[in-house]
Design an enzyme around this catalytic site. Structure first.
Site, PDB file in Angstrom:
ATOM      1  N   LEU A  12      65.329 -12.464 -31.471  1.00 54.46           N
ATOM      2  CA  LEU A  12      65.966 -13.187 -32.571  1.00 54.46           C
ATOM      3  C   LEU A  12      67.444 -12.816 -32.706  1.00 54.46           C
ATOM      4  O   LEU A  12      68.272 -13.682 -32.998  1.00 54.46           O
ATOM      5  CB  LEU A  12      65.252 -12.908 -33.904  1.00 54.46           C
ATOM      6  CG  LEU A  12      63.992 -13.716 -34.199  1.00 54.46           C
ATOM      7  CD1 LEU A  12      63.705 -13.698 -35.692  1.00 54.46           C
ATOM      8  CD2 LEU A  12      64.065 -15.146 -33.708  1.00 54.46           C
TER       9      LEU A  12
ATOM     10  N   LYS B 298      53.378 -16.590 -45.037  1.00 57.70           N
ATOM     11  CA  LYS B 298      53.411 -16.343 -43.589  1.00 57.70           C
ATOM     12  C   LYS B 298      52.544 -15.129 -43.247  1.00 57.70           C
ATOM     13  O   LYS B 298      51.830 -15.119 -42.238  1.00 57.70           O
ATOM     14  CB  LYS B 298      54.858 -16.131 -43.130  1.00 57.70           C
ATOM     15  CG  LYS B 298      55.004 -16.172 -41.625  1.00 57.70           C
ATOM     16  CD  LYS B 298      56.423 -16.275 -41.151  1.00 57.70           C
ATOM     17  CE  LYS B 298      56.424 -16.305 -39.627  1.00 57.70           C
ATOM     18  NZ  LYS B 298      57.582 -15.618 -39.058  1.00 57.70           N
TER      19      LYS B 298
HETATM   20  P1  NAP Z   1      62.696  -7.650 -30.136  1.00 56.83           P
HETATM   21  O1  NAP Z   1      62.892  -8.730 -29.127  1.00 56.83           O
HETATM   22  O2  NAP Z   1      61.801  -6.509 -29.810  1.00 56.83           O
HETATM   23  O3  NAP Z   1      64.137  -7.082 -30.491  1.00 56.83           O
HETATM   24  C1  NAP Z   1      64.338  -5.994 -31.335  1.00 56.83           C
HETATM   25  C2  NAP Z   1      65.640  -5.337 -30.930  1.00 56.83           C
HETATM   26  O4  NAP Z   1      65.972  -4.344 -31.893  1.00 56.83           O
HETATM   27  C3  NAP Z   1      65.574  -4.630 -29.583  1.00 56.83           C
HETATM   28  O5  NAP Z   1      66.644  -5.113 -28.786  1.00 56.83           O
HETATM   29  C4  NAP Z   1      65.778  -3.154 -29.933  1.00 56.83           C
HETATM   30  O6  NAP Z   1      66.547  -2.449 -29.002  1.00 56.83           O
HETATM   31  C5  NAP Z   1      66.611  -3.284 -31.200  1.00 56.83           C
HETATM   32  N1  NAP Z   1      66.626  -2.075 -32.002  1.00 56.83           N
HETATM   33  C6  NAP Z   1      65.582  -1.415 -32.606  1.00 56.83           C
HETATM   34  N2  NAP Z   1      66.015  -0.346 -33.264  1.00 56.83           N
HETATM   35  C7  NAP Z   1      67.369  -0.292 -33.081  1.00 56.83           C
HETATM   36  C8  NAP Z   1      68.401   0.596 -33.508  1.00 56.83           C
HETATM   37  N3  NAP Z   1      68.130   1.678 -34.251  1.00 56.83           N
HETATM   38  N4  NAP Z   1      69.668   0.351 -33.118  1.00 56.83           N
HETATM   39  C9  NAP Z   1      69.961  -0.716 -32.343  1.00 56.83           C
HETATM   40  N5  NAP Z   1      69.046  -1.612 -31.910  1.00 56.83           N
HETATM   41  C10 NAP Z   1      67.759  -1.389 -32.275  1.00 56.83           C
HETATM   42  O7  NAP Z   1      62.199  -8.240 -31.517  1.00 56.83           O
HETATM   43  P2  NAP Z   1      62.211  -9.763 -32.044  1.00 56.83           P
HETATM   44  O8  NAP Z   1      61.137 -10.524 -31.360  1.00 56.83           O
HETATM   45  O9  NAP Z   1      63.610 -10.298 -32.024  1.00 56.83           O
HETATM   46  O10 NAP Z   1      61.717  -9.534 -33.535  1.00 56.83           O
HETATM   47  C11 NAP Z   1      62.558  -9.093 -34.596  1.00 56.83           C
HETATM   48  C12 NAP Z   1      61.851  -9.429 -35.895  1.00 56.83           C
HETATM   49  O11 NAP Z   1      61.810 -10.855 -36.035  1.00 56.83           O
HETATM   50  C13 NAP Z   1      60.368  -8.973 -35.928  1.00 56.83           C
HETATM   51  O12 NAP Z   1      60.015  -8.524 -37.213  1.00 56.83           O
HETATM   52  C14 NAP Z   1      59.608 -10.225 -35.566  1.00 56.83           C
HETATM   53  O13 NAP Z   1      58.282 -10.254 -36.073  1.00 56.83           O
HETATM   54  C15 NAP Z   1      60.464 -11.296 -36.225  1.00 56.83           C
HETATM   55  N6  NAP Z   1      60.294 -12.635 -35.625  1.00 56.83           N
HETATM   56  C16 NAP Z   1      60.415 -12.799 -34.290  1.00 56.83           C
HETATM   57  C17 NAP Z   1      60.275 -14.065 -33.748  1.00 56.83           C
HETATM   58  C18 NAP Z   1      60.404 -14.316 -32.259  1.00 56.83           C
HETATM   59  O14 NAP Z   1      60.143 -15.439 -31.824  1.00 56.83           O
HETATM   60  N7  NAP Z   1      60.782 -13.363 -31.456  1.00 56.83           N
HETATM   61  C19 NAP Z   1      60.009 -15.160 -34.588  1.00 56.83           C
HETATM   62  C20 NAP Z   1      59.905 -14.951 -35.968  1.00 56.83           C
HETATM   63  C21 NAP Z   1      60.055 -13.668 -36.476  1.00 56.83           C
HETATM   64  P3  NAP Z   1      65.980  -1.904 -27.608  1.00 56.83           P
HETATM   65  O15 NAP Z   1      65.956  -3.102 -26.729  1.00 56.83           O
HETATM   66  O16 NAP Z   1      67.009  -0.903 -27.236  1.00 56.83           O
HETATM   67  O17 NAP Z   1      64.618  -1.336 -27.904  1.00 56.83           O
END
Ligand code: NAP
Length: 305
Positions: free
Chosen positions: A13, A184
């Site tokens: 995201l 949700k």
């Molecule tokens: P993701 O792809 O796992 O990305 C999370 C990112 O956060 C990773 O790049 C991680 O870095 C980074 N991160 C974590 N701790 C950090 C810190 N202390 N400093 C800097 N970077 C940090 O997750 P996502 O899918 O985007 O999801 C994010 C949120 O949105 C979740 O709650 C999810 O449920 C929600 N969401 C996602 C979607 C979707 O389609 N993806 C849709 C709706 C809602 P590293 O790569 O270094 O670990």
């Protein structure tokens, strides 16, 4: 000069937002964990967004969380279980009047973040957009959707919503963001854990209609008890509609388990079960579902929190 969008979390995201904001000519900076991640990012030359089979590279500037520049606007785009620690790592950089947009799914992390930064304005978001990483610094825009934004403490909309419009980020300001988040969460609790336990796509739950219906009844009771009657309305019909409409998809929790990634269980089913206990509400099927899911996660060697 527009306020810089600092984006913490260059995952699915975070990349989806960063690339669209940057494409609209807005100032964006990525906050990365540490120097190693920053160097890896710089070696890649930027973030790649893959949309309808076309990929585009966006050389958005990056920095580590401990850079000295003040932050006025922060998009927090990490997982719910990382949110509190991530915000703690940048808290001292927040300028007076700073605004945070919290993209985390589920409930619980928003309050934990707000408690860490009591001076900042925390805006919660609930998104139906879909994206996934197909490599480091590469994200596929998989599903168009909508993002609702709202602030439970202050109903007034922020001035930067027009920047989202200019960036082609579909959104709406709502004074009912908690209702959106609860709804949700309830949909997620009724569908995602069962897809893990039955190891099936969403459509596979059409074979388990009784189990789904029982959970919907308990979730409806919980929502009523938590003062969320609007989130409870026609819950079972919507769960059935989602199961049908997304029959071919694997739920996000199923994908997490299949890819041996930590789930956000504590902010979804865990949050629901804790709320039931707080309200002294007996929801035996929901509690049993949580135990079965935890057992399954243990079997896969994954954390159950
Ligand atoms: P993701 O792809 O796992 O990305 C999370 C990112 O956060 C990773 O790049 C991680 O870095 C980074 N991160 C974590 N701790 C950090 C810190 N202390 N400093 C800097 N970077 C940090 O997750 P996502 O899918 O985007 O999801 C994010 C949120 O949105 C979740 O709650 C999810 O449920 C929600 N969401 C996602 C979607 C979707 O389609 N993806 C849709 C709706 C809602 P590293 O790569 O270094 O670990």
């Amino acid at each position: 000069m527009s306020t810089t969008w600092h984006i913490l979390g260059a995952g699915s995201l975070g990349t989806l937002w960063a690339t669209r904001l940057a494409r609209a000519g807005l100032p964006v900076r990525l906050l990365l964990r540490d120097r190693t991640r920053l160097q890896a990012y710089q070696a890649a030359g930027g973030l790649t967004l893959i949309e309808q089979g076309q990929s585009s590279l966006h050389p958005i500037p990056g920095e580590t969380c401990d850079s000295p520049q003040p932050i006025h606007r922060l998009l927090l785009a990490c997982k719910a279980y990382d949110a509190e620690a991530a915000v703690a790592s940048i808290a001292k950089r927040l300028a007076p009047g700073a605004e945070l947009i919290l993209l985390q799914n589920g409930l619980g992390s928003q309050d934990a973040v707000a408690a860490k930064v009591p001076e900042a304005r925390c805006i919660a978001a609930s998104s139906t957009e879909g994206a996934f990483r197909d490599g480091d610094w590469r994200v596929v825009f998989a599903g168009h959707g909508y993002t609702w934004l709202g602030d439970t403490a202050h109903p007034g909309a922020p001035i930067w919503l027009d920047e989202l419009t200019a960036s082609g980020i579909p959104h709406e300001w709502t004074t009912q963001i908690l209702t959106r988040l609860w709804r949700k969460l309830a949909l997620n609790c009724a569908i995602n854990p069962l897809t893990v336990l039955h190891d099936c796509r969403n459509g596979g739950l059409q074979q388990h209609q009784c189990e789904v219906a029982t959970l919907c009844i308990e979730l409806g009771e919980l929502l009523q008890c938590c003062g969320q009657p609007d989130a409870a309305r026609d819950l079972q019909q919507e769960v059935e509609r989602v199961i049908h409409a997304t029959a071919a998809n694997f739920s996000s929790m199923h994908q997490d388990v299949a890819n041996r990634r930590r789930t956000e269980i504590s902010y979804l089913l865990g949050y629901a079960c804790n709320a039931a206990v707080r309200h002294q509400l007996a929801l035996p099927h929901l509690q049993r579902l949580q135990q079965r899911l935890k057992d399954q996660l243990h079997l896969h060697g994954l954390p159950s929190d």
